[in-house]
Design a protein around this motif. Sequence first.
Motif, mmCIF file in Angstrom:
data_model
loop_
_atom_site.group_PDB
_atom_site.id
_atom_site.type_symbol
_atom_site.label_atom_id
_atom_site.label_comp_id
_atom_site.label_asym_id
_atom_site.label_seq_id
_atom_site.Cartn_x
_atom_site.Cartn_y
_atom_site.Cartn_z
ATOM 1 N N MET A 1 0.930 -1.087 0.060
ATOM 2 C CA MET A 1 0.028 -0.038 0.011
ATOM 3 C C MET A 1 0.921 1.135 -0.070
ATOM 4 O O MET A 1 0.470 2.313 -0.758
ATOM 5 N N SER A 2 1.999 1.278 0.800
ATOM 6 C CA SER A 2 2.884 2.413 0.842
ATOM 7 C C SER A 2 3.633 2.446 -0.325
ATOM 8 O O SER A 2 3.633 3.871 -0.822
ATOM 9 N N THR A 3 3.836 1.688 -1.036
ATOM 10 C CA THR A 3 4.321 1.850 -2.558
ATOM 11 C C THR A 3 3.426 2.486 -3.422
ATOM 12 O O THR A 3 4.025 3.319 -4.183
ATOM 13 N N VAL A 4 2.377 2.116 -3.489
ATOM 14 C CA VAL A 4 1.281 2.734 -4.426
ATOM 15 C C VAL A 4 1.117 4.131 -3.835
ATOM 16 O O VAL A 4 1.091 5.063 -4.797
ATOM 17 N N VAL A 5 1.011 4.533 -2.577
ATOM 18 C CA VAL A 5 0.858 5.753 -2.400
ATOM 19 C C VAL A 5 1.953 6.624 -2.544
ATOM 20 O O VAL A 5 2.020 7.864 -3.130
ATOM 21 N N LEU A 6 3.314 6.127 -2.502
ATOM 22 C CA LEU A 6 4.394 6.699 -2.880
ATOM 23 C C LEU A 6 4.485 7.177 -4.434
ATOM 24 O O LEU A 6 4.871 8.298 -4.880
ATOM 25 N N LEU A 7 4.288 6.053 -5.151
ATOM 26 C CA LEU A 7 3.931 6.423 -6.610
ATOM 27 C C LEU A 7 3.032 7.167 -6.895
ATOM 28 O O LEU A 7 3.196 8.018 -7.878
ATOM 29 N N LEU A 8 1.981 7.274 -6.239
ATOM 30 C CA LEU A 8 0.773 8.505 -6.603
ATOM 31 C C LEU A 8 1.378 9.781 -6.252
ATOM 32 O O LEU A 8 1.094 10.554 -7.245
ATOM 33 N N ALA A 9 1.906 9.785 -5.219
ATOM 34 C CA ALA A 9 2.678 11.359 -4.789
ATOM 35 C C ALA A 9 3.710 11.492 -5.794
ATOM 36 O O ALA A 9 3.735 12.521 -5.915
ATOM 37 N N THR A 10 4.643 10.701 -6.263
ATOM 38 C CA THR A 10 5.579 10.813 -7.254
ATOM 39 C C THR A 10 4.996 11.531 -8.675
ATOM 40 O O THR A 10 5.324 12.331 -9.203
ATOM 41 N N GLY A 11 3.919 10.751 -8.780
ATOM 42 C CA GLY A 11 3.239 11.020 -10.204
ATOM 43 C C GLY A 11 2.645 12.522 -10.053
ATOM 44 O O GLY A 11 2.441 13.194 -10.967
ATOM 45 N N LEU A 12 1.896 12.637 -8.803
ATOM 46 C CA LEU A 12 1.354 14.113 -8.655
ATOM 47 C C LEU A 12 2.437 15.093 -8.851
ATOM 48 O O LEU A 12 2.273 16.135 -9.334
ATOM 49 N N GLY A 13 3.424 14.843 -8.102
ATOM 50 C CA GLY A 13 4.812 15.871 -8.117
ATOM 51 C C GLY A 13 5.103 16.292 -9.493
ATOM 52 O O GLY A 13 5.379 17.149 -10.042
ATOM 53 N N LEU A 14 5.487 15.191 -10.463
ATOM 54 C CA LEU A 14 6.154 15.241 -11.628
ATOM 55 C C LEU A 14 4.943 15.751 -12.517
ATOM 56 O O LEU A 14 4.984 16.350 -13.474
ATOM 57 N N GLY A 15 3.529 15.466 -12.178
ATOM 58 C CA GLY A 15 2.466 16.171 -13.132
ATOM 59 C C GLY A 15 2.323 17.541 -12.773
ATOM 60 O O GLY A 15 2.084 18.188 -13.748
ATOM 61 N N ALA A 16 2.653 17.794 -11.531
ATOM 62 C CA ALA A 16 2.611 19.304 -11.330
ATOM 63 C C ALA A 16 3.498 20.045 -11.916
ATOM 64 O O ALA A 16 3.335 21.031 -12.540
ATOM 65 N N LEU A 17 4.770 19.510 -12.158
ATOM 66 C CA LEU A 17 5.591 20.152 -12.947
ATOM 67 C C LEU A 17 5.319 20.315 -14.423
ATOM 68 O O LEU A 17 5.654 21.144 -15.217
ATOM 69 N N TYR A 18 4.814 19.081 -15.055
ATOM 70 C CA TYR A 18 4.592 18.941 -16.332
ATOM 71 C C TYR A 18 3.476 20.143 -16.608
ATOM 72 O O TYR A 18 3.437 20.844 -17.600
ATOM 73 N N PHE A 19 2.676 20.219 -15.718
ATOM 74 C CA PHE A 19 1.316 21.193 -16.047
ATOM 75 C C PHE A 19 2.004 22.604 -15.862
ATOM 76 O O PHE A 19 1.501 23.651 -16.696
ATOM 77 N N LEU A 20 3.182 23.047 -14.954
ATOM 78 C CA LEU A 20 3.476 24.292 -15.048
ATOM 79 C C LEU A 20 4.238 24.616 -16.446
ATOM 80 O O LEU A 20 3.965 25.796 -16.581
ATOM 81 N N VAL A 21 4.977 23.568 -16.890
ATOM 82 C CA VAL A 21 5.595 23.750 -18.285
ATOM 83 C C VAL A 21 4.338 23.903 -19.442
ATOM 84 O O VAL A 21 4.470 24.813 -20.324
ATOM 85 N N ALA A 22 3.601 22.985 -19.511
ATOM 86 C CA ALA A 22 2.449 22.884 -20.328
ATOM 87 C C ALA A 22 1.325 24.143 -20.596
ATOM 88 O O ALA A 22 0.951 24.187 -21.212
ATOM 89 N N SER A 23 1.028 24.586 -19.316
ATOM 90 C CA SER A 23 0.059 25.576 -19.061
ATOM 91 C C SER A 23 0.472 26.917 -19.850
ATOM 92 O O SER A 23 -0.461 27.244 -20.519
#
Length: 298
Positions: A1-23
Amino acid sequence: MSTVVLLLATGLGLGALYFLVASGLSLIFGLMDVLNFAHGAFLTVGGYAAWWASVHLSWAAGGGWGFLAAVAFGTAAGTVAALLVELLVIRPLYGHHREQILVTVGLSLAVPALVQGIWGADPLTFPRPDIAQGTVGVLGAAVPRDWLLLVAVAAAVLAGLLLFVRRTRYGLIVRAGVEDRAMVTALGIDVRTAFTLVFAIGGAAASLAGALGGLYFGVVTPTQGVSLLIFAFIVVVIGGTASITGCAAASVTVAMIQQFANYYTVAGLGDIAVVAVLAAVLLTRQGGLTKKTAERVA
């Protein structure tokens, strides 16, 4: 469970970075009909300016306030660069799409080369402030604070861009100017000023991504803007070339696919999976995840 949560958090962080560039990319293309391949250059300028300020300026070094000052300095530097590009390069080429592509591609190659000539090609360690160090416990997983900081900043930028496009006078002027510039000009409205403002906002978002990208990756490199720009274009196409909300959704989707595919399969397969999703969107749903993207930016 902790691995999935960490992957989700990592994905959100990277997604936030992608959004700042793509927006910013989506804003410039959606409102101004300018395909800006030099967008990654603003990211590089912002990242290196923030690094330089945090290392060489006493008021931008140290703890949390120093970090915020360095990020503000980097964002301001990237915004000024975007203003200069719009005034000197883009403005004379409105309506000339081939020339826009050629000149912005040239800038995208020249700026990293200039940065490399000044600071070298080796990665430079980005100082990590106290507020971005350590982890926060989330459902049994230790989530780094810097990822949460990225998500918070991206959410604030999303709200600000939607407010600008939907509620401000300049947002409405630019949207009308794209549809019929001659008519808006005949009404006595200076469309050029509005276009410059939009370009500056897009450059500010990219340079902010550069400054915070140094925090996410731990280093800044001359080619960091180019690599992130590739995924930003993918995000814009998947989310809709004129949709900020679609851009946000696509940013998270692309980042999640990358993180889960790279973890549960082999390293590098995440990028292939993202390209496969892009191909599926282009083949089946032209225009991206959102509807009526050609009609409005929302």
